[in-house]
Scaffold this motif. Structure first.
Motif, PDB file in Angstrom:
ATOM      1  N   ILE A 319      -8.689  -5.645  -0.304  1.00  0.00           N
ATOM      2  CA  ILE A 319      -7.799  -5.502   0.685  1.00  0.00           C
ATOM      3  C   ILE A 319      -7.114  -6.466   1.420  1.00  0.00           C
ATOM      4  O   ILE A 319      -7.491  -7.438   1.609  1.00  0.00           O
ATOM      5  CB  ILE A 319      -8.815  -4.766   1.706  1.00  0.00           C
ATOM      6  CG1 ILE A 319      -9.250  -3.632   1.382  1.00  0.00           C
ATOM      7  CG2 ILE A 319      -7.919  -4.400   3.159  1.00  0.00           C
ATOM      8  CD1 ILE A 319     -10.512  -2.779   2.355  1.00  0.00           C
ATOM      9  N   ARG A 320      -5.761  -6.098   1.393  1.00  0.00           N
ATOM     10  CA  ARG A 320      -4.797  -7.012   1.695  1.00  0.00           C
ATOM     11  C   ARG A 320      -4.775  -7.163   3.265  1.00  0.00           C
ATOM     12  O   ARG A 320      -4.841  -6.280   4.038  1.00  0.00           O
ATOM     13  CB  ARG A 320      -3.353  -6.871   1.194  1.00  0.00           C
ATOM     14  CG  ARG A 320      -3.179  -6.965  -0.287  1.00  0.00           C
ATOM     15  CD  ARG A 320      -1.834  -6.335  -0.652  1.00  0.00           C
ATOM     16  NE  ARG A 320      -1.444  -5.110  -0.492  1.00  0.00           N
ATOM     17  CZ  ARG A 320      -0.669  -4.702   0.212  1.00  0.00           C
ATOM     18  NH1 ARG A 320       0.010  -5.469   1.299  1.00  0.00           N
ATOM     19  NH2 ARG A 320      -0.404  -3.386   0.390  1.00  0.00           N
ATOM     20  N   ASN A 321      -4.408  -8.487   3.837  1.00  0.00           N
ATOM     21  CA  ASN A 321      -4.098  -8.989   5.327  1.00  0.00           C
ATOM     22  C   ASN A 321      -3.053  -7.927   5.920  1.00  0.00           C
ATOM     23  O   ASN A 321      -1.958  -7.846   5.248  1.00  0.00           O
ATOM     24  CB  ASN A 321      -3.743 -10.313   5.325  1.00  0.00           C
ATOM     25  CG  ASN A 321      -3.997 -10.824   6.906  1.00  0.00           C
ATOM     26  OD1 ASN A 321      -4.351  -9.905   7.782  1.00  0.00           O
ATOM     27  ND2 ASN A 321      -4.136 -12.038   6.923  1.00  0.00           N
ATOM     28  N   GLY A 322      -3.420  -7.306   6.860  1.00  0.00           N
ATOM     29  CA  GLY A 322      -2.446  -6.491   7.775  1.00  0.00           C
ATOM     30  C   GLY A 322      -2.326  -5.141   6.975  1.00  0.00           C
ATOM     31  O   GLY A 322      -1.442  -4.385   7.765  1.00  0.00           O
ATOM     32  N   SER A 323      -2.974  -4.649   5.898  1.00  0.00           N
ATOM     33  CA  SER A 323      -2.818  -3.475   5.382  1.00  0.00           C
ATOM     34  C   SER A 323      -3.853  -2.273   6.121  1.00  0.00           C
ATOM     35  O   SER A 323      -4.505  -2.719   6.954  1.00  0.00           O
ATOM     36  CB  SER A 323      -3.248  -3.275   3.896  1.00  0.00           C
ATOM     37  OG  SER A 323      -4.542  -3.670   3.904  1.00  0.00           O
ATOM     38  N   LYS A 324      -3.223  -1.021   6.178  1.00  0.00           N
ATOM     39  CA  LYS A 324      -3.951  -0.163   6.572  1.00  0.00           C
ATOM     40  C   LYS A 324      -4.533   0.979   5.507  1.00  0.00           C
ATOM     41  O   LYS A 324      -3.768   1.643   5.050  1.00  0.00           O
ATOM     42  CB  LYS A 324      -2.972   0.698   7.819  1.00  0.00           C
ATOM     43  CG  LYS A 324      -2.806   0.016   8.942  1.00  0.00           C
ATOM     44  CD  LYS A 324      -1.726   0.507   9.658  1.00  0.00           C
ATOM     45  CE  LYS A 324      -1.435  -0.331  11.103  1.00  0.00           C
ATOM     46  NZ  LYS A 324      -0.523  -1.346  10.986  1.00  0.00           N
ATOM     47  N   VAL A 325      -5.833   0.717   5.163  1.00  0.00           N
ATOM     48  CA  VAL A 325      -6.135   1.431   4.025  1.00  0.00           C
ATOM     49  C   VAL A 325      -6.996   2.509   4.475  1.00  0.00           C
ATOM     50  O   VAL A 325      -8.227   2.463   5.284  1.00  0.00           O
ATOM     51  CB  VAL A 325      -7.189   0.306   3.265  1.00  0.00           C
ATOM     52  CG1 VAL A 325      -7.592   1.127   2.226  1.00  0.00           C
ATOM     53  CG2 VAL A 325      -6.365  -0.917   3.043  1.00  0.00           C
ATOM     54  N   ALA A 326      -7.092   3.593   3.812  1.00  0.00           N
ATOM     55  CA  ALA A 326      -7.861   4.812   3.942  1.00  0.00           C
ATOM     56  C   ALA A 326      -8.643   4.968   2.817  1.00  0.00           C
ATOM     57  O   ALA A 326      -8.208   5.071   1.480  1.00  0.00           O
ATOM     58  CB  ALA A 326      -6.724   6.070   4.165  1.00  0.00           C
ATOM     59  N   LEU A 327     -10.073   5.137   2.839  1.00  0.00           N
ATOM     60  CA  LEU A 327     -11.030   5.390   1.980  1.00  0.00           C
ATOM     61  C   LEU A 327     -10.998   7.053   1.761  1.00  0.00           C
ATOM     62  O   LEU A 327     -11.419   7.499   2.968  1.00  0.00           O
ATOM     63  CB  LEU A 327     -12.344   4.663   2.311  1.00  0.00           C
ATOM     64  CG  LEU A 327     -12.369   3.302   2.260  1.00  0.00           C
ATOM     65  CD1 LEU A 327     -13.951   2.895   2.654  1.00  0.00           C
ATOM     66  CD2 LEU A 327     -12.029   2.587   1.084  1.00  0.00           C
ATOM     67  N   VAL A 328     -10.925   7.498   0.574  1.00  0.00           N
ATOM     68  CA  VAL A 328     -10.720   8.859   0.254  1.00  0.00           C
ATOM     69  C   VAL A 328     -11.888   9.131  -0.845  1.00  0.00           C
ATOM     70  O   VAL A 328     -11.998   8.242  -1.611  1.00  0.00           O
ATOM     71  CB  VAL A 328      -9.173   9.382   0.026  1.00  0.00           C
ATOM     72  CG1 VAL A 328      -8.419   9.262   1.156  1.00  0.00           C
ATOM     73  CG2 VAL A 328      -8.770   8.696  -1.229  1.00  0.00           C
TER      74      VAL A 328
END
Length: 486
Positions: A319-328
């Motif tokens: 997970i990259r810094n500043g990213s907004k990651v949805a786990l699906v």
């Protein structure tokens, strides 16, 4: 050819104690209509649905049903599923679960929906039918609901309202407001309405200012007429007045009268209120001392399971810094398991500078005996004005923030927990189903704050629209692996 009216409700009032929940003139449901009910939690949507379905009698007014409705409750009541057709249960993917003694929340919802599709009722009334459904279940429900000819639907899932509904009814302060089209059309009409109201307000303010200036000028002129010219005697002033057609005091009196007429015009103008605008200030993220590493979370050869069930099998992700990651992924795939491993720092690497803020469903971080504002102050590294703005942006009013946390509804407590995270020293947010308990206006308010958020965000949500609006990327958990998803 005019369409048949299936339901007509007129002059409806619903009163509980001293509170008037609903007070509207009419609601008609025509054959072939698919109506979505929207509004804040507590606005009266479920009460309206139950009145229209004939489940409860209104305090006053009349309801006529020219149909036999099917009512789908948000929370099942231990249904034995006797009326559920086996074929329909198969279409909903729960034919085997019908005979089990215990089923999960999602399985119960699917079986009860299969019962709806088994019935031959003319109108479906549905109260939050996506509760407990995973993404696959919601997509299946959308396809099935399109087959139903007439319905009234309450849902916080905007993608469902968009794909299914052709009319939106907003319940606000007991009144009903009608909008043609789906949810996006409703938003567009509301925005156009807001722009019209703002233009009317500005026009009102400009005209009021113009008339005020005219009034002041006339008053000033009347005063100047009353004064005798300088450097002349009273007898000379009287002689000058006699040469003219009108006395100065008459001219002054008429000017005063003209000024008073302008003042009356101002007083009788239709007052236009300024549309409410959202405060825009946001937290100073630098105060959290965020990490500068390009990658803040990394999992390599992750293998983990419970008992005999393997959840992750040699999985890799970052997970990259500043990213907004949805786990699906489907229910049971391991989404919540992964965020708990990250929160605990087990089997997954998290950079030392990352300070994790985990919004738990049990909201254990809230002190129930303290007020909303006291809870926020206890964790805040931001100024109090910023903290108050964040609370306001999450639709918690001045009255709400003086309440003790134990007096709040589930949705209000959820918003308090988010506010506490936004003003604290955390720089990596983890949210598990953040839209649970929230009404659509609150979901949209949270979306705006998360889109602006400058830190790293990892979240799980079955709300497709929320994911599409917030996520910069998605990670799909399937068959023990974690992969990027489009």
């Amino acid at each position: 050819m005019s369409k048949k009216i299936l339901i007509s409700a007129e002059n409806i009032k619903q009163i509980y104690g001293e509170q008037t929940v609903l007070d509207f003139e009419r609601f008609y449901l025509y054959e072939g209509e698919k109506v979505g009910l929207v509004g804040m939690n507590g606005a009266g949507k479920t009460t309206l649905l139950r009145i229209l379905a004939g489940q409860i009698e209104p305090s006053s007014g009349s309801v006529k049903l020219d149909c036999i409705p099917f009512y789908f409750e948000q929370f099942g009541s231990g249904n034995s599923y006797f009326d559920t057709d086996y074929t329909e249960a198969g279409k909903m993917g729960v034919s085997d679960q019908m005979w089990q003694e215990k089923v999960s929340g999602g399985e119960d919802t699917r079986i009860r929906l299969a019962e709806l599709f088994s019935s031959q009722r003319a109108v479906a009334f549905l109260d939050e039918p996506t509760s407990n459904l995973d993404s696959a279940g919601v997509e299946l429900l959308k396809k099935r609901l399109i087959e139903i000819e007439s319905m009234v639907l309450i849902s916080h899932d905007r993608s469902l309202l968009n794909e299914v509904c052709d009319r939106i009814v907003e319940v606000s302060f007991g009144e009903l407001h009608f909008y043609n089209g789906n949810y996006d059309d409703y938003l567009e009409q509301k925005e156009q309405q807001r722009k019209t109201e703002y233009a009317e307000y500005e026009s009102y303010q400009a005209e009021k200012q113009r008339l005020t200036n005219v009034y002041r000028q006339k008053k000033a002129k009347a005063k100047s007429i009353e004064k005798k010219p300088k450097n002349i005697s009273a007898s000379e002033a009287k002689a000058i007045a006699l040469c003219g057609n009108r006395k100065p005091e008459d001219k002054a009196r008429n000017m005063e009268k003209s000024a008073e007429n302008v003042l009356k015009r101002i007083e009788h103008m239709e007052v236009k209120q300024k549309p409410k605008e959202e405060p825009v200030a946001r937290p100073d993220f630098r105060l959290t001392n965020p990490p500068r590493n390009p990658i803040v979370i990394r999992g390599e050869h992750l293998t983990f399971g419970y008992d005999d069930k393997l959840i992750f099998d040699d999985a890799d992700f970052m997970i990259r810094n500043g990213s907004k990651v949805a786990l699906v992924g489907e229910n049971g795939a391991g989404k919540t398991t992964l965020i708990e491993l990250i929160d605990k720092g087990e089997l997954v690497y998290v950079v030392p500078g990352a300070k994790i803020g985990y919004a738990r469903q049990n909201m254990s971080q809230i002190d129930m005996e303290k007020t909303v504002l006291e809870n926020v102050r206890d964790v805040s590294i931001q100024s109090e004005s910023i903290a108050r703005i964040i609370l306001a942006r999450l639709l918690l009013t001045e009255r709400d923030i003086r309440k003790k946390a134990k007096e709040l509804s589930g949705g209000e407590r959820m918003k308090l927990s988010f506010a506490m995270l936004f003003v604290s020293d955390v720089n990596l947010l983890i949210l598990d189903e953040p839209t649970n308990y929230l009404d659509i206006p609150s979901i949209e308010a949270l979306e705006k704050l998360l889109v602006e958020y400058e830190g790293t965000l990892l979240f799980v949500s079955h709300d497709k629209t929320f994911v599409d609006h917030v996520a910069t990327e998605k990670l799909l958990i399937k068959d023990g692996k974690i992969k990027k998803s489009e």
